[in-house]
Enzyme design. Structure first.
Site, PDB file in Angstrom:
ATOM      1  N   HIS A  44       0.904  -1.064  -0.305  1.00 62.72           N
ATOM      2  CA  HIS A  44       0.022  -0.100   0.028  1.00 62.72           C
ATOM      3  C   HIS A  44       1.092   1.213  -0.022  1.00 62.72           C
ATOM      4  CE1 HIS A  44      -3.472  -2.601   0.621  1.00 62.72           C
ATOM      5  NE2 HIS A  44      -2.935  -2.954   1.685  1.00 62.72           N
ATOM      6  N   HIS A 133     -10.847  -6.930   3.941  1.00 59.71           N
ATOM      7  CA  HIS A 133      -9.569  -6.755   3.644  1.00 59.71           C
ATOM      8  C   HIS A 133      -9.018  -8.012   3.004  1.00 59.71           C
ATOM      9  CE1 HIS A 133      -5.278  -6.689   4.679  1.00 59.71           C
ATOM     10  NE2 HIS A 133      -5.325  -5.422   4.919  1.00 59.71           N
ATOM     11  N   GLU A 135      -6.125  -9.697   3.129  1.00 54.29           N
ATOM     12  CA  GLU A 135      -5.788 -10.904   4.042  1.00 54.29           C
ATOM     13  C   GLU A 135      -6.989 -11.684   4.567  1.00 54.29           C
ATOM     14  OE1 GLU A 135      -2.848 -10.026   7.267  1.00 54.29           O
ATOM     15  OE2 GLU A 135      -3.911 -11.479   8.378  1.00 54.29           O
ATOM     16  N   SER A 226      -3.577   1.164   3.817  1.00 53.28           N
ATOM     17  CA  SER A 226      -2.728   0.178   4.712  1.00 53.28           C
ATOM     18  C   SER A 226      -3.628  -0.021   5.879  1.00 53.28           C
ATOM     19  CB  SER A 226      -1.296   0.646   4.893  1.00 53.28           C
ATOM     20  OG  SER A 226      -0.758   0.268   5.844  1.00 53.28           O
ATOM     21  N   ASN A 228      -2.604  -1.527   8.703  1.00 54.15           N
ATOM     22  CA  ASN A 228      -1.647  -1.655   9.839  1.00 54.15           C
ATOM     23  C   ASN A 228      -1.365  -0.123  10.018  1.00 54.15           C
ATOM     24  OD1 ASN A 228       1.463  -1.331   9.142  1.00 54.15           O
ATOM     25  ND2 ASN A 228       0.411  -2.293   7.379  1.00 54.15           N
ATOM     26  N   SER A 270       4.077  -0.915   5.620  1.00 55.17           N
ATOM     27  CA  SER A 270       4.477  -1.049   3.995  1.00 55.17           C
ATOM     28  C   SER A 270       5.204   0.410   3.558  1.00 55.17           C
ATOM     29  CB  SER A 270       3.110  -1.197   3.346  1.00 55.17           C
ATOM     30  OG  SER A 270       2.151  -0.468   3.721  1.00 55.17           O
TER      31      SER A 270
HETATM   32  S1  SF4 Z   1       5.103  -9.383   9.038  1.00 53.27           S
HETATM   33 FE1  SF4 Z   1       4.186  -7.784   7.695  1.00 53.27          FE
HETATM   34  S2  SF4 Z   1       3.314  -8.658   5.984  1.00 53.27           S
HETATM   35 FE2  SF4 Z   1       3.539 -10.304   7.545  1.00 53.27          FE
HETATM   36  S3  SF4 Z   1       1.884 -10.290   8.760  1.00 53.27           S
HETATM   37 FE3  SF4 Z   1       3.040  -9.013   9.981  1.00 53.27          FE
HETATM   38  S4  SF4 Z   1       2.296  -7.158   8.917  1.00 53.27           S
HETATM   39 FE4  SF4 Z   1       1.781  -8.486   7.602  1.00 53.27          FE
END
Ligand code: SF4
Length: 287
Positions: A44, A133, A135, A226, A228, A270
């Site tokens: 992202h 989302h 994921e 993003s 997170n 990201s």
């Molecule tokens: S390490 Fe990064 S890509 Fe992997 S689950 Fe955690 S936030 Fe997502």
């Protein structure tokens, strides 16, 4: 004014994102015979995507369908981003004989394995996270009987009479996880709850909160899409600290930070170091 800027130690690219970007760069730089496509934006962050596109990567829609996939050139290589894909997409890619470069984060694969194990034992699965989302959508597809809940209210509406497994989106914040966990355990003591937040998330969120405790204002750098980064910003805001969520570092101006003498800076998983450096340069030039 003498201004102190404290940068979180755990800010910017996490291991999963770094790995996916590295896979893309290696393929683009070392395998000239291949044409690289990513299934959805690799991360992202528009500037990173632009750099990869300039090197030759093309971005397909995250839900690219059979027609689009079967029309890829014979030298196509398809990069799966760190969020992973759905089971149906995997099947489709394999059915079309597409050369896959799997950038799914190992942590997401570990959550998927928990879900697959529950499914093989005939257990329902609850995924705590953001509906829609990538994921979460990917993980949900590996459950035979899966439900996504995003809040305590939604957890309160669950109905189960037999054991079920609960996992969460890797980037979930701990307060939401604990609140939903308590709600579920209150009603279903037989629930098998797994805290599947990843370490990168845990460290970034814990450190951001600690910075909120010692700074006058917080800057969170990250893409609008993003999850997170948005959670980091929410966590900082909910601590009561003045929080600036910077989604476009190039065009951002630091003027609103002028009244603050101690500024904390963090960034989502990201966010490239170049964006963090850009913001720090602007802050340091602030008089
Ligand atoms: S390490 Fe990064 S890509 Fe992997 S689950 Fe955690 S936030 Fe997502």
């Amino acid at each position: 004014m003498k201004r102190e800027i404290i940068v979180a130690r755990e800010a910017g690219f996490c291991a999963g994102v770094r790995r996916a970007v590295q896979l893309a760069n290696d393929s683009l730089e070392k395998e000239s015979g291949k044409k690289l496509f990513s299934l959805g934006p690799l991360i992202h962050n528009p500037s990173v995507i632009e750099e990869l596109e300039a090197k030759g990567m093309s971005v397909l829609g995250p839900a690219a369908e059979e027609k689009e996939l079967s029309g890829l050139p014979s030298n196509a290589r398809l990069l799966i981003r760190a969020h992973g894909v759905t089971r149906e997409q995997y099947d489709l890619l394999q059915k079309n004989g597409i050369d896959i470069l799997d950038g799914t984060c190992p942590h997401v694969i570990a959550i998927r394995k928990i879900i697959e194990r529950a499914a093989s034992e005939g257990e329902p699965v609850v995924i705590l996270g953001d509906k829609g989302h990538a994921e979460v959508t990917g993980l949900l597809s590996f459950a035979k009987d899966g439900t996504v809940v995003s809040s305590v209210e939604e957890a309160a509406a669950l109905k189960f009479e037999k054991p079920f497994t609960v996992v969460c989106q890797s980037t979930l914040d701990s307060a939401t996880f604990e609140a939903v966990k308590n709600e579920i355990l209150k009603r279903f003591p037989f629930a098998k709850i797994r805290n599947t937040r990843c370490q990168a998330t845990e460290k970034r969120q814990t450190e951001a909160l600690a910075l909120c405790g010692v700074c006058d204002a917080m800057i969170v750098i990250g893409g609008l899409g993003s999850a997170n980064s948005n959670r980091l910003a929410e966590i900082c805001k909910s601590s009561g600290k003045e929080t600036f969520f910077v989604t476009d570092p190039k065009n951002w101006e630091p003027d609103d930070l002028r009244p603050y003498s101690k500024i904390g800076v963090t960034a989502g998983a990201s966010t490239p170091q170049s964006d963090i450096d850009l913001i720090l340069g602007k802050l340091r030039a602030l008089v």
